[in-house]
Every structure is written in C-alpha cells, then in structure tokens.
Design an enzyme around this catalytic site. Structure first.
Site, PDB file in Angstrom:
ATOM      1  N   VAL A   1      -2.119  19.553  -1.125  1.00 43.08           N
ATOM      2  CA  VAL A   1      -1.781  21.106  -1.481  1.00 43.08           C
ATOM      3  C   VAL A   1      -3.137  22.120  -1.447  1.00 43.08           C
ATOM      4  O   VAL A   1      -2.984  23.085  -0.907  1.00 43.08           O
ATOM      5  CB  VAL A   1      -1.205  21.298  -3.169  1.00 43.08           C
ATOM      6  CG1 VAL A   1      -1.119  22.553  -3.352  1.00 43.08           C
ATOM      7  CG2 VAL A   1      -0.095  20.444  -2.948  1.00 43.08           C
TER       8      VAL A   1
ATOM      9  N   GLY B   1      -6.563  23.451   2.106  1.00 41.26           N
ATOM     10  CA  GLY B   1      -6.937  24.558   2.990  1.00 41.26           C
ATOM     11  C   GLY B   1      -6.343  24.689   4.395  1.00 41.26           C
ATOM     12  O   GLY B   1      -6.734  25.279   5.185  1.00 41.26           O
ATOM     13  N   LYS B   2      -4.919  24.249   4.330  1.00 39.67           N
ATOM     14  CA  LYS B   2      -4.181  24.109   5.454  1.00 39.67           C
ATOM     15  C   LYS B   2      -3.637  25.523   5.922  1.00 39.67           C
ATOM     16  O   LYS B   2      -3.951  25.888   7.090  1.00 39.67           O
ATOM     17  CB  LYS B   2      -2.993  23.256   5.211  1.00 39.67           C
ATOM     18  CG  LYS B   2      -2.124  23.007   6.299  1.00 39.67           C
ATOM     19  CD  LYS B   2      -1.300  21.783   6.123  1.00 39.67           C
ATOM     20  CE  LYS B   2      -0.632  21.685   4.868  1.00 39.67           C
ATOM     21  NZ  LYS B   2       0.495  22.645   4.816  1.00 39.67           N
TER      22      LYS B   2
ATOM     23  N   THR C   1       3.477  22.264   7.770  1.00 40.76           N
ATOM     24  CA  THR C   1       4.207  21.293   6.941  1.00 40.76           C
ATOM     25  C   THR C   1       3.452  21.206   5.720  1.00 40.76           C
ATOM     26  O   THR C   1       2.337  21.222   5.645  1.00 40.76           O
ATOM     27  CB  THR C   1       4.472  20.139   7.659  1.00 40.76           C
ATOM     28  OG1 THR C   1       3.225  19.406   7.865  1.00 40.76           O
ATOM     29  CG2 THR C   1       5.154  20.381   9.091  1.00 40.76           C
TER      30      THR C   1
ATOM     31  N   LYS D   1     -13.580  22.369   4.506  1.00 47.33           N
ATOM     32  CA  LYS D   1     -14.667  22.839   3.353  1.00 47.33           C
ATOM     33  C   LYS D   1     -15.914  22.154   3.308  1.00 47.33           C
ATOM     34  O   LYS D   1     -16.359  21.949   2.303  1.00 47.33           O
ATOM     35  CB  LYS D   1     -13.790  22.418   1.939  1.00 47.33           C
ATOM     36  CG  LYS D   1     -12.278  22.976   1.788  1.00 47.33           C
ATOM     37  CD  LYS D   1     -11.856  23.040   0.515  1.00 47.33           C
ATOM     38  CE  LYS D   1     -10.374  23.497   0.372  1.00 47.33           C
ATOM     39  NZ  LYS D   1      -9.750  23.573  -1.167  1.00 47.33           N
TER      40      LYS D   1
ATOM     41  N   ASP E   1     -18.545  23.513   4.033  1.00 49.13           N
ATOM     42  CA  ASP E   1     -19.310  24.605   3.343  1.00 49.13           C
ATOM     43  C   ASP E   1     -19.580  24.263   1.762  1.00 49.13           C
ATOM     44  O   ASP E   1     -20.419  24.652   1.188  1.00 49.13           O
ATOM     45  CB  ASP E   1     -18.823  26.125   3.650  1.00 49.13           C
ATOM     46  CG  ASP E   1     -17.243  26.395   3.193  1.00 49.13           C
ATOM     47  OD1 ASP E   1     -16.483  25.392   3.477  1.00 49.13           O
ATOM     48  OD2 ASP E   1     -17.147  27.187   2.340  1.00 49.13           O
TER      49      ASP E   1
ATOM     50  N   GLY F   1      18.851 -24.170   9.059  1.00 46.72           N
ATOM     51  CA  GLY F   1      18.634 -25.171   7.777  1.00 46.72           C
ATOM     52  C   GLY F   1      17.171 -24.820   7.371  1.00 46.72           C
ATOM     53  O   GLY F   1      16.548 -24.147   7.842  1.00 46.72           O
TER      54      GLY F   1
ATOM     55  N   SER G   1      13.582 -25.068   5.688  1.00 46.34           N
ATOM     56  CA  SER G   1      12.466 -26.003   6.235  1.00 46.34           C
ATOM     57  C   SER G   1      12.771 -27.270   5.441  1.00 46.34           C
ATOM     58  O   SER G   1      12.856 -27.443   4.172  1.00 46.34           O
ATOM     59  CB  SER G   1      11.051 -25.168   5.649  1.00 46.34           C
ATOM     60  OG  SER G   1      10.053 -25.878   6.010  1.00 46.34           O
TER      61      SER G   1
ATOM     62  N   SER H   1      16.029 -19.789  10.782  1.00 48.25           N
ATOM     63  CA  SER H   1      16.782 -18.526  10.871  1.00 48.25           C
ATOM     64  C   SER H   1      17.867 -18.288   9.708  1.00 48.25           C
ATOM     65  O   SER H   1      19.154 -18.416   9.718  1.00 48.25           O
ATOM     66  CB  SER H   1      17.714 -18.731  12.212  1.00 48.25           C
ATOM     67  OG  SER H   1      18.252 -19.911  12.340  1.00 48.25           O
TER      68      SER H   1
END
Lengths: 299, 645
Positions: free
Chosen positions: B42, B45-46, B120, B175, B177, B482, B484, B556
């Site tokens: 938010v 600085g977009k 966005t 930012k 700066d 089956g 292991s 499997s």
C-alpha cells in the site's frame, strides 16, 4: 518482424470487434462522428473485410451537432455499406430541450436517456463505443467489455475481471455490454493512425476562420441561426479548431492556426491542456463527474 | 544535500516537435509497445511512481496539474508538494480511502516505445486484480520501500508475477531519498530478494534504486545522488527489454479462428488474431481438432493481400480447399499442430466470493472456444501468503476468493490447447458461472491427462501390430501398486523371470531405478509424484507400441493417477495388480528403513503414514502377500494373464 505500437493496437481492436460479432446476438456501433468514431469505424471495416461490418451504426442525435458532422456522418455510413440508425429522444424533441435553456438536462435527456431508449428500442445487446482509457480518470479502470444491468447501470466495484484477451460476453436477457475497442489507444495514437491510414475526419478538427463568441471562458462557434446572441453580442471571425466535437453550443474551440493534421498533432504535443477540458459536461460534481454520469448510464 | 534529479519533464525532443513535426512523426510511427504492471504494498509509492512516469512523459496537462495542485493541498499525503498519486487514484470511493482498489491502465510514451501500465493494487485481498493486470504484461515492476525492505507482500507479488509467466522482473527499490541514497541499504535488499527469487525459480531480475517522488534513476542514470549505481534507469530498461511478441513469432504457426468471413458464395475466409509463428501463402496448414490439411491461398486484408503475416496481427486467411473450419478451430502449421484433449491439470485462480464447486459445470473459454467444464477437488492450494516461502502446498477441498490451486478439469468435448508455459493464447482460460454469467476463475493449463486426441503422428510402416506379431504376444502393462514394502518389486521381478522363460519379451520399470535417470529432476511433492507417474505411463505406452510386456512397480497411491495411466493405454492392455499387504505387515518388514524414518518424522509425505494410499476398487488382479509366498503370488499372476485376450 517488428510490429509497431499502431499495428498492435489495430490488431487488438480488430480482435475485440470480431469477438463481439461472434458472440453477441445484436451488436451495434455507436457513431458520434468524432475522430475516435472515425477510427473505430475504419477498424470495423478492416476487421470484417471483404464483408461489410455485420452491425449497424447508431447515432444518438441531439439535433445540436455541428452541420459538418451531419454531412460526414451520412457519407461515411454509405461508404462503409452500413445501415445508419439515427435516434432522437422523442420526449426531448417534443419539449424542445436545448443547451441554452436547459443546462445539464440537455445532455441527460438527449444523450443519456436517448441512448438508453435507442438500445432498448432496437434490442441491442452489445454496443461499441469509442471511449479511451486515457481520456479521464474513471475511464482508466473500465473494462473493454463493460457490463450493464437491464437498467443500463454501471457498477465500478462489480466489473468482470478481464484476463489475457479473453472477453466474457455472456449475459442474461435484457442485460447488455458496452464494448470499448479503443480502450488502449491514446489521443496521440488516434492522430497518428488517422494520418497513417488517411482516415477522413470532420473538417472542424482543422483550423479555419469561423464565427465565434466567447461565453463563460469557452470559445463557442455560431454554427447556425439557432444560437441566441445576447444583446450587443456580435460573432467574431477567429481561426479556430476543435479538439473534441459534441453539441456545438457546448463545445469549446481553441484558437489555432493548425490547418493540417501534422500541425494539429504538433499543437497537441506542445499543448498543456487536456482534451476533455473543452467540454462543459465533465466539470460539475468535482472530480467524480464522469464516474457519476456513467453509473447513471452515460456512455 | 540532495540534487533534484528531474527538474523538467524529460522524455521528449520538444525542439524537434516544434521545428520539424513531420520528421518527428516519421520517427514515431515505428515505436514498439511494451505492457507492464507495477506491484507493491500500500505505501510503497506505486501511484506516485506511475504519476511520475506520466508527468515526465508530459501525459499530464496543465488543467490536470492545476487540479492536482489543489487536490494535493486538500487530501494529499505529501504536505505542500505535488502528490502524484492523486493523478492515478481514479474512482471517487478509493480517493477517499486513499488506496487503489482495482486494475487501472495508464499510458505513456517515450521516444522509443509506447507503454501500457497496469496499475494493480497492493492490498491483500486483491490477488484477483493483480493476476488480471499481469495476464497481459511483458514485465513486472516490483516496488519495495527502501526503509522496509522485502516484505511478505513483495514475495507474494513476485510469486504471482512468476506464476502468471512474466519473464522480466524489475525490483525497484523506492524512496531511496528517505535512506540518504545509501548503497549498503540497497544492496542488502537486493541480496535478500535474490535469495528469495532463486528459491521460487525466478531466474533473473533487474534491481534499480529509485525515488518516484524525487525522480532519481527514473529517466536517466545514474542520478547524481546514486553515483555508485551502474545500471540503467527504469525508463531505459523499459525501453530496451525484449517484448514477448517477438518470442511468439518464433514459434509454430497457430491462429484460433474467431469468425468465418462469408460475404458471398465465392469467398470464404477465416478471421483471427495470430497466436504464434508466421504464415505465408502456399504454407501447408492443419485444422485442429479435425486434423484436415490444406494450403494457405491468400492473406486477405482491407489494404490488399499480404505476402506474410506474423503473431500479433489480426488477419483473414483463405484456404485452397473447401474444408470444414469454424469458430474455435485452430489453423496451425501442418507439421507442428497443437493437440486437443478433454482432461487437464491446471493452476486455477479463484475470483468470486462464491467458492469453487468441484463437479459443477462452468463455461470454460479458451481462445475462441467455449465449452462446459468441471473442476475436480483441488489437489492442493498454493499458499501465496506463506511467510518466508510463498508457494507451499496446502490441502484444500475447494478454492475461495483469491485462492490459487492446482486441480484437474474435464471438458465436455476436446479443446485445442497448448501448455500455458508455451502459449498464453492457447493455455490461458477463464471460467464463467452459468447462472450469474460472472467470470469466477482464471486458469493456466499444465498438460493433458489423456493421451492426446487427434495428434498427428508421423505415419510409420511397421506399426504396433507388426511389433507385437513378431514377438508373438499381446503387449501389456502389468501395473503393480501397493504400499512401500508390500513386495511389488520382488513379485514383479519374479513374474518377469517366469515370462522370460516362456519366451515372452518383457521389460521391468522400477520406481527407484527410474528416479535415477528419466525422473531424476523430480522430487516428492504431490505435483512431482504425479509427473513421475505420468512419465512412467508414457514410457510404458511407448514400450507397448514396441510390442513389449511392461511390468511397473510404483506405489502409485492415487486412483486418479492410475486411471490417467490406464487411459493412456489401448483398451484391455492395462492390468492393474494390487499387491495387498496390510500396513502393519509392510511396516514390520521395513526393508529400506523408511517407515522408521517416517514415524520419527524425518521423512514427510510417506504413503500410509502421513499421506494416503487409495486402494484400487477394480484391480484386474489382487494378490495377498500375507497368505502367499513370492513364488505363489508370481505363479498366480502369470496364470491370470496368460489366458487374457
């Protein structure tokens, strides 16, 4: 092969128009005779060539457009081989609604209500409009396929997400979609394309000496004898042109010597006022003016 | 003291415009187009950055500037200075909240390119918007506040950008700066981000220290405030990065047919936007899914016939032959057509308040095809918000608003597709609710779960019947499944010996062995285990084409994957053999010591312990290893398969 930005914009707009032709049951193209409409019509001819575009043109008329616009409108429809439908709000006609006496009611009745009436009257379920996202802040967020309720309302918080170039044209009976194939074009793109393609536009976009009066900071053209001059007011010939065209008593001209397209673009690039600034209707209601109009059904 | 990096809006040769407009326009006819998105939290600085880009390219006019000045004083967050964010925060509601809530598109141009920016939101619940904006972007600018560094949101946005297939990422450390343009701060953030990027598979990114507010390294670099920075400015980078359209042109030709152009009986054209490759009159093409071939007769446009058309152009094609072709079909290079299928695995982003209903029919729109599709229960949800490592898998029965998951889906009829990784146009789809008509989801196809239909094989003279005939046997896949330690490999091995003695031509594919070679790139996540089985299925399929009897020994554990393999095979050739050994017996054997590790918690996702085994419901053969010895089980299996026709 390098595709230029204009080639890619053109391909996108054509793709959008074909999607509508394939998916809508009764599409229509709103034709306002302005430069954006001219580009949109040109793209439609390209999209379906050698067929004529498979939909009619609809002009929602206010009876107060510039005379030059009416002349070009009829000629362009004929050249394109398209049916031209002209709708004038019968109630506005009967009540003699005009921009001089009725202020904002003029735009509301002729344009907003007139458009809704025309769409309902003909049963159009998809209407192309020439709006661009760069025109105005609330346009920037509008989708290319903009969904409207059965009462033509627009809910900015409930728009369909638009991903890739997949457009959802599904709708219930009575609902409709406004489609903006020029969404991603800027004013400069439009001018460049008009020049590159040799698209005919209304001569009012080019500077010429025309009779004018100055009212409320706007330079208005006295296009016919219906213009009520105030006592002592005298039309003055000035070299003017228009950046945008609407009803002549509501459209401000700019003083200019730009008599060719490239000079117009030159002025545009060097100018410092935005395009809609010449239009009186955006100014009411502060920054939210256009957004509010759209929620009410304005295009 | 800092310098003002950008005293004048600075992209345009205003003198050229003034002196020779025609020369200027000539120059500008040939600009390219780049689409990108900006993402950030938010307060990163977009909006200010985008406002700055517009301002610097003079996309802000005097009247807008005047209203900006008055708005800045009224609701701005930058004191008496211009608040560029107000230029781009569009809708009234959000102006009051002070955050952007949807996707907005902005435009600016430099001397070299036109740019479309998808703005966005950085707000948590709006994954949907970011995915929407990213879907058409070539590049993503990920904004980070130099004072805060890489945040959870930064990782999330990067993960989403990567997921949606954006190949160019820019890490804009903003930012600067406010941290006195400190090099160490910048480099620490870049190092932090690089570690994360590598973890999620982002191969490359470009890091730029900027100040959207002051203008440093936006148009020119290095800014006098960052003499230590050696890379390009943000705009320079945007002007030179590769555009995705160029890559699409290098691929095989594909054009989804949008509209059949039939002005009269003498003309029949097929209109569409070319999704990949190039096309010329005379090219041999194949219509998918029908598989019919023809030759391109002409490329028709309003401006006359063309000698060539490329990906990204909208054209109308005519064919030399009268063949069926309609909306939804794809005209493709004859030798390299896309496939059609009706079962897929896909990543799905859910975009509706009403959660995904597995099994319900939705409209699926992909390119110009619209079909009914059902989505299975998700295999897993991707935790985009995971602190540390976005992308971890969560169990899920459905997908709610803004959830992203992987699921199988089926379409009512086969659709032409390509994996999303190869083609956004033929791999990206949307889901539409049939009742409300709302767009409720978007997805990206991974691969088909079925043997592709209408794939065009190179015809071979010696076919599978010839191979099998020479060996005097019917090809089979004996699929041992089956737990292991149930004895799959041991019994399969015994069965193969017996068949070998009977002059049968066999091959044994063992799970452990395959993972040393063919599948050594796969791990043990659910997705990798499915891919493991899919590849084994494909190999087994090829071996049956060669006429062999294939024995496979894989745990499997999931019915869906075993069914997937079964569906790859010719009818009757897939024999499922359930080696039925109770868990306590298998665990007591624990030949490889794996159960012990699983019980101790050092081995995760172990079948039978913390991952389920779905027993076969209709196995052709079932052997009980508690009552039978290995020899008995093998004899029993051989006795059951020999009579099969």
């Amino acid at each position: 092969m390098h595709l230029t930005h204009l080639e890619r914009l053109e391909a996108e707009s054509i793709h959008i128009m074909r999607e509508v032709a394939a998916e809508a049951s009764r599409p229509v193209m709103l034709y306002s005779v302005g430069k954006d409409s001219a580009v949109m019509l040109h793209l439609a001819r390209k999209a379906f060539y050698p067929s004529p575009p498979p939909f009619p043109l609809l002009h929602v008329d206010t009876t107060w457009k510039f005379r030059d616009m009416y002349a070009l409108r009829d000629r362009m429809a004929e050249t394109a081989g398209m049916e031209l439908l002209v709708w004038r709000n019968p109630e506005a006609l009967e009540r003699g609604i005009n921009p001089f006496d009725h202020g904002p009611l003029h735009t509301d009745m002729w344009k907003t209500q007139g458009l809704k009436q025309a769409l309902d009257h003909y049963g159009f379920d998809a209407a192309f409009g020439g709006a661009r996202r760069d025109e105005e802040k609330s346009r920037a967020k509008e989708r290319i396929f903009s969904f409207r309720t059965a009462s033509h309302g627009w809910d900015p918080k409930n728009q369909r997400p638009e991903l890739w170039n997949l457009y959802n044209a599904k709708k219930a009976k009575g609902e409709s979609i406004r489609v903006f194939p020029l969404s991603n074009w800027t004013e400069l793109d439009i001018w460049q394309y008009i020049m590159a393609e040799g698209i005919e536009i209304v001569p009012l976009y080019l500077a010429a000496p025309r009779p004018t009066v100055e009212r409320d900071g706007l330079l208005l053209m006295v296009d016919d004898e219906r213009f009520p001059l105030e006592p002592g007011e005298e039309p003055v010939m000035r070299s003017i042109r228009f950046r945008t065209l609407g009803c002549y008593p509501l459209t401000g001209a700019v003083e200019s010597e730009a008599a060719s397209l490239s000079e117009v673009v030159q002025e545009m690039l060097l100018t410092t006022t935005s395009e809609r600034q010449g239009r009186a209707i955006d100014k009411d209601e502060g920054g939210a003016g256009m957004e509010k109009k759209k929620q009410e059904g304005y295009f | 003291m800092t310098h003002d990096a950008s005293p004048e809006p600075a992209y345009r040769a205003d003198s050229l415009i003034a002196e020779d407009i025609d020369a200027y326009l000539e120059q500008h006819q040939n600009k390219g187009l780049l689409r990108f998105i900006t993402c950030g939290s938010v307060d990163d600085g977009k909006s200010t950055l985008i406002g700055r880009l517009l301002y610097d390219s003079k996309m802000i006019f005097e009247d807008q500037l005047a209203s900006l000045e008055s708005d800045s004083k009224r609701v701005g967050t930058q004191g008496q200075e211009l608040d560029f964010a107000l230029l781009v925060d569009g809708l009234a509601a959000e102006r009051e909240q002070g955050i952007t809530i949807d996707v907005a598109y902005r435009f600016f141009a430099t001397e070299k390119r036109k740019f479309i920016v998808a703005d966005t939101p950085g707000h948590e619940q709006y994954t949907r918007n970011m995915v929407t904006g990213a879907s058409t972007a070539d590049l993503a600018v990920i904004l980070v506040d130099a004072r805060k560094g890489v945040l959870v949101q930064t990782r999330r946005h990067s993960y989403l950008a990567h997921l949606i297939g954006i190949r160019h990422l820019v890490l804009a450390v903003n930012k600067m700066d406010l941290v006195d343009y400190d090099r160490d701060t910048f480099e620490a953030i870049v190092a932090d981000y690089r570690a994360f990027a590598e973890e999620i598979g982002i191969e490359d990114f470009t890091a730029i220290p900027i100040s959207g507010f002051k203008g440093d390294n936006i148009t020119a670099a290095p800014s006098p405030n960052t003499p230590w920075y050696e890379g390009p400015s943000l705009v320079e980078h945007l002007e030179t990065v590769e555009i995705a359209n160029a890559a699409a042109q290098a691929r095989g030709f594909r054009m989804p047919v949008q509209w059949v152009n039939r002005p009269n009986l003498d003309f029949r054209g097929f209109s569409g936007l070319i999704a990949g490759g190039t096309v010329k009159p005379g090219d041999t093409v194949r219509i998918v899914p029908s598989g019919k071939t023809s030759t391109i007769k002409s490329i028709v446009t309003f401006d006359g016939e063309r000698e060539e058309a490329v990906a990204g152009q909208s054209v109308t094609l005519t064919l030399a032959d009268e063949i069926d072709c309609s909306r939804g079909d794809v005209i493709a290079a004859a030798g390299d057509p896309p496939q059609a299928s009706d079962q897929f695995e896909a990543t799905i982003v859910w975009m509706s308040d009403e959660a995904l209903k597995p099994g319900r029919g939705y409209w699926l729109k992909l390119a110009a095809q619209t079909v009914t599709a059902t989505v299975q229960e998700p295999k897993y949800e991707i935790n985009v918000n995971a602190v540390g490592s976005p992308g971890e898998h969560l169990a899920a029965r459905t997908l709610g608003l803004n959830a992203i998951g992987v699921a199988e889906l089926r379409t009512e009829r086969p659709i032409v597709f390509e994996p999303y990784a190869d083609s956004r146009a033929l791999g990206g789809f949307i889901l539409i609710d049939k009742m409300t008509n709302a767009t409720v989801g978007a997805g990206m196809l991974h691969f088909s779960l079925r043997r592709a239909q209408n794939v065009h094989w190179q015809p071979v003279t010696i076919d599978r019947e010839d191979h099998a005939g020479l060996k005097n046997q019917r090809p089979r896949v004996l699929w041992f499944t089956g737990l292991s330690g149930s004895g799959k490999s041991t019994i399969a091995n015994a069965v193969e010996q017996k068949l070998n003695l009977m002059n049968r031509h066999t091959f044994l594919l063992d799970g452990d062995n395959v993972r040393h070679g063919l599948n050594k790139d796969l791990g043990f996540t659910e997705a990798d285990r499915i891919e493991n089985i899919r590849r084994v299925g494909e190999v087994a399929r090829l071996m049956t084409d060669a006429g062999l009897i294939v024995l496979t020994a894989f745990i499997s554990p999931f019915r869906a994957e075993r069914r997937m393999v079964r569906e790859m095979m010719e009818d009757g050739e897939f024999i499922e053999i359930f080696v039925d050994t109770p868990l306590d017996v298998a665990e007591a054997r624990d030949v490889k010591g794996l159960y012990k590790k699983a019980r101790e918690g050092t081995l995760k996702n172990f079948t039978g312990i913390d991952s389920p085994y779905e027993e076969p419901e209709n196995a052709e053969i079932r052997v009980n290893t508690v009552d039978m010895s290995v020899e008995e089980a093998a004899d029993y299996i051989v006795s059951r398969i020999l009579p099969l026709k």
